[in-house]
Design a protein around this motif. Structure first.
Motif, PDB file in Angstrom:
ATOM      1  N   ASN A 102     -16.470  -7.793 104.353  1.00  0.00           N
ATOM      2  CA  ASN A 102     -18.461  -9.181 105.121  1.00  0.00           C
ATOM      3  C   ASN A 102     -19.191  -9.472 103.897  1.00  0.00           C
ATOM      4  O   ASN A 102     -19.173 -10.632 103.693  1.00  0.00           O
ATOM      5  CB  ASN A 102     -18.486  -7.972 105.858  1.00  0.00           C
ATOM      6  CG  ASN A 102     -18.106  -8.634 107.577  1.00  0.00           C
ATOM      7  OD1 ASN A 102     -17.924  -7.621 108.604  1.00  0.00           O
ATOM      8  ND2 ASN A 102     -17.787  -9.370 108.458  1.00  0.00           N
TER       9      ASN A 102
ATOM     10  N   GLY B 154     -21.709  -5.981 112.890  1.00  0.00           N
ATOM     11  CA  GLY B 154     -21.383  -7.148 112.826  1.00  0.00           C
ATOM     12  C   GLY B 154     -21.751  -8.238 113.790  1.00  0.00           C
ATOM     13  O   GLY B 154     -21.561  -9.137 113.058  1.00  0.00           O
TER      14      GLY B 154
ATOM     15  N   ARG C 227     -13.910  -2.932 106.446  1.00  0.00           N
ATOM     16  CA  ARG C 227     -14.038  -4.179 106.360  1.00  0.00           C
ATOM     17  C   ARG C 227     -15.413  -4.521 106.658  1.00  0.00           C
ATOM     18  O   ARG C 227     -15.899  -5.695 106.491  1.00  0.00           O
ATOM     19  CB  ARG C 227     -14.044  -3.863 108.875  1.00  0.00           C
ATOM     20  CG  ARG C 227     -13.351  -4.962 109.064  1.00  0.00           C
ATOM     21  CD  ARG C 227     -13.468  -4.681 110.214  1.00  0.00           C
ATOM     22  NE  ARG C 227     -13.946  -2.932 111.220  1.00  0.00           N
ATOM     23  CZ  ARG C 227     -13.184  -2.222 111.688  1.00  0.00           C
ATOM     24  NH1 ARG C 227     -12.132  -2.081 110.699  1.00  0.00           N
ATOM     25  NH2 ARG C 227     -13.969  -1.013 112.009  1.00  0.00           N
TER      26      ARG C 227
ATOM     27  N   ASN D 226      -5.971  -6.254 106.182  1.00  0.00           N
ATOM     28  CA  ASN D 226      -6.946  -5.760 106.926  1.00  0.00           C
ATOM     29  C   ASN D 226      -6.261  -5.833 108.714  1.00  0.00           C
ATOM     30  O   ASN D 226      -6.476  -4.654 109.359  1.00  0.00           O
ATOM     31  CB  ASN D 226      -8.598  -6.614 107.018  1.00  0.00           C
ATOM     32  CG  ASN D 226      -9.800  -5.360 107.875  1.00  0.00           C
ATOM     33  OD1 ASN D 226      -9.622  -4.298 108.412  1.00  0.00           O
ATOM     34  ND2 ASN D 226     -10.830  -6.283 107.945  1.00  0.00           N
TER      35      ASN D 226
ATOM     36  N   SER E 206     -13.265 -10.493 111.172  1.00  0.00           N
ATOM     37  CA  SER E 206     -13.839  -8.943 111.154  1.00  0.00           C
ATOM     38  C   SER E 206     -13.760  -8.463 112.541  1.00  0.00           C
ATOM     39  O   SER E 206     -13.574  -6.720 112.454  1.00  0.00           O
ATOM     40  CB  SER E 206     -15.373  -9.132 110.664  1.00  0.00           C
ATOM     41  OG  SER E 206     -14.945  -9.237 109.417  1.00  0.00           O
TER      42      SER E 206
END
Length: 681
Positions: free
Chosen positions: A74, A192, A70, A36, A233
């Motif tokens: 998570n 996030g 992403r 990532n 992240s």
């Protein structure tokens, strides 16, 4: 590679969706977190290397996939943190080493990164994408019109125009997609923050309530890992946000961002020198450390001394100077040859007609002349040369002259401040009586202010530019054969070769030379036959040329191939074709009188026979024209060529076609029979 990508992308997207529900081992999660971060860095570097946004047109879709990837990471990391208290080495390193094992430090860093991404980069990129999409859509009609204008002017061909239209459409689609894709980045930043807060609360609750940990131990076990997960992240998200901002703010240039940055910042040495001096001057402020500013200032001054300042270039003056250098002297052979050159088609206007050709004064004559070239090509199959338009101070006021191959072909007037009213009941209107230049209809030049009154009087009103354009179009149609040059024929042959190479290879140069093909096309245009269907014409010539290269025979073969397409322009809207025919006995007499000459087949009739033929056709034609009809003379194919050659000299407005060329769908209506004595009505 293409096949691998075609299969890998759908598989990757499905795998991302599965990651949302299927637990991942910690080792695999470490690998995917590294992927990532690396992929986000790669996308950022690619965004910095492109020269224009369309070079990375897949970016909006890629942004959606990266955001989903992403978020799936998570979810997977959250599942491991809350269930096992361990989510791999990557998250553990970010939770302990990067933030020093301090929850407060981690939260502060996470908050700063969130503010930078959400408040600064994401909002700015979203606004730029929105404005860019709006301006691009607003500019689309103008860009499309510019492409059409270049196409009509002959500056680009159809393939280039199609490519430019595709680029304009793709640009609008891209900016529209980026306007929506920027919302992915904004939503990712919000997600996030929420995920991290939920994990902090959930991890602390699980540690204290379910695992009976002390609060400090729960924070050390779960909260630090949660903050580490948030940082892992947030870094790729920040890279993607930066790439989005670079893409939407990138303008089309000749180089990549790094090249443009160095070239534009280092163009002038004076600002670099001043910046270095200012950095050294900062050392005079009490309390500031002197060494950092001395090093920075000295570095800037050294760079300034090594820079070669690029002088500002006046492009207009440079272009004018280059044109002046390239322009030959008036007495040079090049200048004399340029003056000797004869343009195939010219339009001269008097001094008071310049406003019609000056776009700054609202003149649209040049645009209409460009559009005329396309219309003539569609009607006749002939791409006429560019029309050279110039003013001539020696012409009388309001006059224009159309030149054909260096010879005046037609002239007319177009008085300033007037319009042409065409009709019979114009006595009540003030103005100068005249004749419409194409059809010779009664008309009058009346002031522009009286346009409404002229229309109410039943007149057809035509503006000045339309009068000139219509007159030019008629001259071009009447002299289309004289405008067909050898180079034009070569271009037409090459056009056919691109789509039907076998047809061209069989015809030329094996059977006919380019000059012989030109003579056939010239003869067809001279009789008002469109040469647009070149494929059928060339196929017919190939068959005929194997037995004879006689011009009349080649022309008749081409006409036979075109068939009813020749008579179609003379068919009325109600599908009627008005014709004259020849008395069978008189037609046999004409057939027996045909002789071969250097100019082709001619009728060797006596004076009485010629008079009977001409007078009979003329009388029938006048009767038909009084009734508003446009008839054709129909005869056998054996007589047609010689008869048409005679009629072009004595009665050019009467087309001559053969029975094989009569439309199969039209209803034939005979207007009379021409005999050797008198026309039979």
């Amino acid at each position: 590679m293409k096949g691998i990508g075609k299969a890998a992308v759908p598989i990757g997207v499905v795998s991302i969706v599965l990651m949302l529900v299927v637990p991942l081992p910690a080792a695999l999660l470490d690998l995917l977190l590294g992927l990532n971060i690396t992929a986000s860095l790669l996308i950022l570097l690619v965004a910095m290397q492109i020269k224009k946004p369309l070079d990375f047109a897949v970016f909006p879709s890629l942004l959606l996939v990266a955001t989903l990837f992403r978020l799936s990471l998570n979810v997977s990391s959250t599942r491991l943190v809350l269930t096992d208290g361990y989510a791999g080495k990557v998250i553990e390193a970010f939770g302990h080493f990067v933030i020093g094992g301090s929850l407060v430090v981690g939260l502060v860093i996470f908050l700063i990164l969130t503010i930078v991404q959400f408040v600064v980069i994401t909002n700015g990129a979203g606004r730029v994408a929105e404005v860019g999409a709006r301006f691009t859509l607003d500019a689309m009609p103008g860009k499309q019109m510019a492409i059409d204008a270049d196409l009509n002017a002959g500056l680009i061909n159809e393939a280039q125009a199609r490519k430019r239209r595709h680029e304009v459409t793709a640009e609008a689609d891209f900016y529209g997609s980026m306007d929506g894709a920027s919302k992915f980045v904004k939503g990712d930043a919000i997600a996030g923050i929420i995920v991290t807060l939920v994990n902090l609360i959930g991890g602390f609750a699980i540690g204290v309530m379910q695992r009976s940990m002390e609060p400090g131990e729960a924070v050390s076990t779960f909260s630090l890992l949660t903050v580490g997960d948030g940082l892992v992240s947030m870094i790729p998200a920040l890279l993607m946000s930066t790439a989005t901002g670079i893409i939407v703010t990138r303008s089309a240039t000749e180089g990549d961002m790094g090249t443009d940055l160095l070239a534009q910042l280092g163009r002038f040495k004076q600002p670099v020198r001043i910046a270095g001096g200012a950095a050294i001057a900062m050392c005079l402020i009490p309390g500031l450390p002197k060494l950092p500013f001395l090093v920075i200032g000295a570095g800037f001054l050294i760079v300034a001394t090594r820079m070669s300042e690029t002088p500002e270039v006046d492009e207009d003056a440079e272009a004018a100077a280059a044109a002046g250098d390239d322009e030959p002297t008036p007495d040079s052979p090049e200048a004399i040859v340029e003056k000797m050159r004869v343009d195939p088609l010219e339009l001269e206007v008097a001094f008071d007609l310049v406003d019609l050709v000056d776009p700054a004064r609202g003149g649209d004559l040049l645009d209409r002349v460009k559009a005329l070239r396309r219309k003539v090509a569609m009607d006749t199959g002939l791409v006429i040369p560019l029309v050279r338009t110039r003013d001539n101070l020696d012409l009388p006021g309001s006059q224009y002259v159309i030149w054909l191959n260096g010879v005046p072909a037609a002239k007319g007037i177009s008085p300033a401040g007037t319009i042409l009213a065409i009709g019979d009941n114009l006595d009540g209107l003030p103005g100068k009586a005249t004749r419409e230049p194409v059809f010779g209809l009664a008309a009058k030049w009346v002031p522009v202010e009286l346009q409404r009154q002229a229309e109410m009087a039943g007149a057809t009103v035509v503006d000045r530019s339309s009068v000139i354009t219509t007159h030019l179009a008629e001259v071009v149609r009447q002299n289309a054969a004289d405008l067909l040059g050898r180079e034009d024929v070569r271009l037409l042959v090459e056009m056919v070769r691109r789509t039907h190479p076998v047809v061209v290879e069989e015809l030329t140069p094996t059977l006919l030379t380019l000059g012989e093909v030109q003579r056939v096309l010239h003869a067809l245009l001279e009789e008002g036959v469109s040469i647009r269907d070149l494929v059928r014409i060339f196929e017919a010539l190939s068959v005929r040329a194997k037995t004879s290269a006689d011009l009349d025979g080649l022309v008749e073969a081409a006409r036979a191939a075109l068939g009813s397409a020749i008579s179609h322009p003379y068919v009325t809207p109600d599908e009627r074709l008005h014709v004259f025919t020849l008395d069978p006995g008189f037609e046999q007499r004409l057939l027996e009188s045909i002789r071969q000459s250097d100019a082709g087949m001619v009728l060797a009739l006596d004076a009485a026979g010629i008079d009977a033929l001409v007078n009979g056709c003329s009388g029938l034609l006048e009767d038909a024209e009084r009734s508003g009809l446009s008839p054709v003379l129909v005869c056998s194919p054996q007589v047609r060529a010689a008869l048409a050659r005679l009629m072009r000299q004595v009665l050019p407005r009467l087309p001559v076609i053969s029975y094989a060329e009569v439309s199969r769908t039209a209803q034939i209506e005979s207007l009379g029979v021409v005999s050797g004595a008198v026309a039979i009505r």
